[in-house]
Design a protein around this motif. Structure first.
Motif, PDB file in Angstrom:
ATOM      1  N   LEU A 113       4.451  -6.838  -5.585  1.00 39.75           N
ATOM      2  CA  LEU A 113       5.082  -5.527  -5.513  1.00 39.75           C
ATOM      3  C   LEU A 113       4.129  -4.428  -5.055  1.00 39.75           C
ATOM      4  CD1 LEU A 113       7.255  -5.566  -8.749  1.00 39.75           C
ATOM      5  CD2 LEU A 113       8.115  -5.223  -6.428  1.00 39.75           C
ATOM      6  N   PHE A 114       2.922  -4.428  -5.599  1.00 37.84           N
ATOM      7  CA  PHE A 114       2.024  -3.295  -5.387  1.00 37.84           C
ATOM      8  C   PHE A 114       0.826  -3.609  -4.506  1.00 37.84           C
ATOM      9  CE2 PHE A 114       4.127  -2.541  -9.524  1.00 37.84           C
ATOM     10  CZ  PHE A 114       4.839  -1.405  -9.160  1.00 37.84           C
ATOM     11  N   GLY A 115       0.536  -4.881  -4.265  1.00 33.95           N
ATOM     12  CA  GLY A 115      -0.542  -5.246  -3.365  1.00 33.95           C
ATOM     13  C   GLY A 115      -1.923  -5.002  -3.951  1.00 33.95           C
ATOM     14  N   PRO A 116      -2.965  -5.188  -3.133  1.00 31.78           N
ATOM     15  CA  PRO A 116      -4.347  -4.989  -3.607  1.00 31.78           C
ATOM     16  C   PRO A 116      -4.573  -3.531  -3.996  1.00 31.78           C
ATOM     17  CG  PRO A 116      -4.283  -6.120  -1.481  1.00 31.78           C
ATOM     18  CD  PRO A 116      -2.908  -5.620  -1.733  1.00 31.78           C
ATOM     19  N   ASP A 117      -5.421  -3.334  -4.994  1.00 29.97           N
ATOM     20  CA  ASP A 117      -5.637  -1.987  -5.524  1.00 29.97           C
ATOM     21  C   ASP A 117      -7.079  -1.875  -6.010  1.00 29.97           C
ATOM     22  OD1 ASP A 117      -5.573  -0.358  -8.359  1.00 29.97           O
ATOM     23  OD2 ASP A 117      -4.324   0.587  -6.841  1.00 29.97           O
ATOM     24  N   TRP A 118      -7.717  -0.748  -5.718  1.00 31.24           N
ATOM     25  CA  TRP A 118      -9.114  -0.561  -6.133  1.00 31.24           C
ATOM     26  C   TRP A 118      -9.260  -0.665  -7.652  1.00 31.24           C
ATOM     27  CZ3 TRP A 118     -13.672  -0.154  -3.527  1.00 31.24           C
ATOM     28  CH2 TRP A 118     -14.782   0.278  -4.267  1.00 31.24           C
ATOM     29  N   GLY A 119      -8.369  -0.030  -8.374  1.00 32.51           N
ATOM     30  CA  GLY A 119      -8.476  -0.031  -9.831  1.00 32.51           C
ATOM     31  C   GLY A 119      -8.374  -1.402 -10.439  1.00 32.51           C
ATOM     32  N   ASP A 120      -7.532  -2.270  -9.859  1.00 32.58           N
ATOM     33  CA  ASP A 120      -7.372  -3.615 -10.400  1.00 32.58           C
ATOM     34  C   ASP A 120      -8.667  -4.414 -10.310  1.00 32.58           C
ATOM     35  OD1 ASP A 120      -4.749  -3.158 -11.008  1.00 32.58           O
ATOM     36  OD2 ASP A 120      -3.931  -4.189  -9.258  1.00 32.58           O
ATOM     37  N   GLU A 121      -9.413  -4.200  -9.230  1.00 27.18           N
ATOM     38  CA  GLU A 121     -10.637  -4.981  -9.031  1.00 27.18           C
ATOM     39  C   GLU A 121     -11.890  -4.301  -9.566  1.00 27.18           C
ATOM     40  OE1 GLU A 121     -11.566  -7.127  -5.595  1.00 27.18           O
ATOM     41  OE2 GLU A 121      -9.505  -7.192  -4.832  1.00 27.18           O
ATOM     42  N   MET A 122     -11.947  -2.971  -9.425  1.00 30.91           N
ATOM     43  CA  MET A 122     -13.185  -2.265  -9.718  1.00 30.91           C
ATOM     44  C   MET A 122     -13.061  -1.284 -10.880  1.00 30.91           C
ATOM     45  SD  MET A 122     -15.042  -3.639  -7.383  1.00 30.91           S
ATOM     46  CE  MET A 122     -16.529  -2.631  -7.308  1.00 30.91           C
ATOM     47  N   GLY A 123     -11.864  -1.189 -11.456  1.00 31.11           N
ATOM     48  CA  GLY A 123     -11.669  -0.241 -12.534  1.00 31.11           C
ATOM     49  C   GLY A 123     -11.376   1.151 -11.999  1.00 31.11           C
ATOM     50  N   ARG A 124     -10.963   2.053 -12.905  1.00 31.18           N
ATOM     51  CA  ARG A 124     -10.564   3.403 -12.514  1.00 31.18           C
ATOM     52  C   ARG A 124     -11.680   4.429 -12.707  1.00 31.18           C
ATOM     53  NH1 ARG A 124      -6.350   4.001  -9.431  1.00 31.18           N
ATOM     54  NH2 ARG A 124      -6.149   6.131 -10.238  1.00 31.18           N
ATOM     55  N   GLY A 125     -12.878   3.971 -13.034  1.00 33.00           N
ATOM     56  CA  GLY A 125     -13.959   4.906 -13.326  1.00 33.00           C
ATOM     57  C   GLY A 125     -14.297   5.826 -12.173  1.00 33.00           C
ATOM     58  N   ALA A 126     -14.164   5.335 -10.934  1.00 30.75           N
ATOM     59  CA  ALA A 126     -14.507   6.159  -9.767  1.00 30.75           C
ATOM     60  C   ALA A 126     -13.679   7.433  -9.717  1.00 30.75           C
ATOM     61  CB  ALA A 126     -14.291   5.353  -8.485  1.00 30.75           C
ATOM     62  N   PHE A 127     -12.461   7.375 -10.250  1.00 34.30           N
ATOM     63  CA  PHE A 127     -11.553   8.518 -10.161  1.00 34.30           C
ATOM     64  C   PHE A 127     -11.762   9.544 -11.264  1.00 34.30           C
ATOM     65  CE2 PHE A 127      -9.473   4.809  -8.271  1.00 34.30           C
ATOM     66  CZ  PHE A 127      -9.311   5.272  -6.970  1.00 34.30           C
ATOM     67  N   ASP A 128     -12.742   9.304 -12.136  1.00 35.95           N
ATOM     68  CA  ASP A 128     -13.054  10.278 -13.181  1.00 35.95           C
ATOM     69  C   ASP A 128     -13.801  11.483 -12.621  1.00 35.95           C
ATOM     70  OD1 ASP A 128     -11.865   8.688 -15.074  1.00 35.95           O
ATOM     71  OD2 ASP A 128     -13.732   7.738 -15.726  1.00 35.95           O
ATOM     72  N   ASP A 129     -14.337  11.358 -11.411  1.00 35.07           N
ATOM     73  CA  ASP A 129     -15.068  12.463 -10.813  1.00 35.07           C
ATOM     74  C   ASP A 129     -14.131  13.644 -10.563  1.00 35.07           C
ATOM     75  OD1 ASP A 129     -17.907  12.838  -9.281  1.00 35.07           O
ATOM     76  OD2 ASP A 129     -16.306  13.934  -8.248  1.00 35.07           O
ATOM     77  N   ALA A 130     -14.625  14.847 -10.819  1.00 36.59           N
ATOM     78  CA  ALA A 130     -13.802  16.054 -10.667  1.00 36.59           C
ATOM     79  C   ALA A 130     -13.299  16.233  -9.236  1.00 36.59           C
ATOM     80  CB  ALA A 130     -14.609  17.279 -11.095  1.00 36.59           C
ATOM     81  N   SER A 131     -14.011  15.672  -8.287  1.00 34.98           N
ATOM     82  CA  SER A 131     -13.604  15.783  -6.892  1.00 34.98           C
ATOM     83  C   SER A 131     -12.217  15.209  -6.664  1.00 34.98           C
ATOM     84  CB  SER A 131     -14.612  15.055  -5.990  1.00 34.98           C
ATOM     85  OG  SER A 131     -14.118  14.899  -4.673  1.00 34.98           O
TER      86      SER A 131
END
Length: 212
Positions: A113-131
């Protein structure tokens, strides 16, 4: 996108149904990661840089992590872009409802349904940055400011002749990414990936829709 009612002289075939995805979340996340962490993924067929450049991440990557992220990014991008251009089977959602949480079957259906995703493989930590929060809000505001009220004002209506030819050749799905310049890829028999700049420029859009 489909013509819902007859209009005298309407050039849009009543049976032509085109899906335009102009907010592909997974692809937007990947494009943001590439720029905010200054990644240089391998490959010679990658999309251009974003039109709205995000701020650099507060945390810098060490050499080993950077190498891992760059190679992972390139692999996920290819799979995620192709997935975004596929037609999705509505029956998968029904099947998902009947699978137990955490099961292998459910995981397989979610991938379909959703295909490959960064969070599934590498976690969501990268998106914690305020940017990311700032860039996502800017992108949302920009998207809302360009929304059109009428089908007749859309890029598809203006390019209806070229679009109809492409549709008769199998095209049913158009995915746009907010990157600079022209960049067009036919990634599946039914789906086309292109930049938003290409879609809004009539001549460029007609070139993108032309048979290869």
């Amino acid at each position: 996108m489909q013509s819902e009612y007859p209009i005298p002289g309407n050039p849009w075939p009543r049976e032509m149904l085109i899906t335009v995805e102009d907010r592909p979340t997974t692809l937007l996340e990947l494009l943001w990661i590439r720029e905010t962490y200054a990644l240089h993924p391998p490959g010679d067929d990658l999309p251009p840089m974003l039109e709205l450049t995000p701020a650099r991440a507060a945390v810098q990557l060490d050499a080993a992590t950077r190498n891992e992220w760059e190679n992972t990014w390139a692999r996920i991008w290819q799979g995620a872009a192709a997935h975004a251009c596929r037609e999705h089977d509505p029956a998968l959602f029904e099947q998902l409802q009947g699978t137990p949480p955490g099961s292998t079957e459910r995981e397989a259906l979610l991938r379909q349904l959703f295909g490959p995703d960064w969070g599934d493989e590498m976690g969501r930590g990268a998106f914690d940055d305020a940017s990311y929060t700032a860039w996502e809000q800017t992108m949302s505001d920009a998207h809302m400011s360009t929304r059109l009220e009428r089908l007749e004002d859309s890029p598809e209506w203006r390019a209806v002749s070229a679009l109809t030819t492409a549709w008769r050749g199998g095209l049913t799905r158009i995915v746009t990414i907010p990157c600079r310049g022209e960049h067009t890829r036919r990634l599946t028999p039914h789906g086309l990936l292109l930049t938003a700049a290409t879609r809004t420029d009539l001549a460029a859009y007609e070139r993108a829709l032309a048979p290869s």
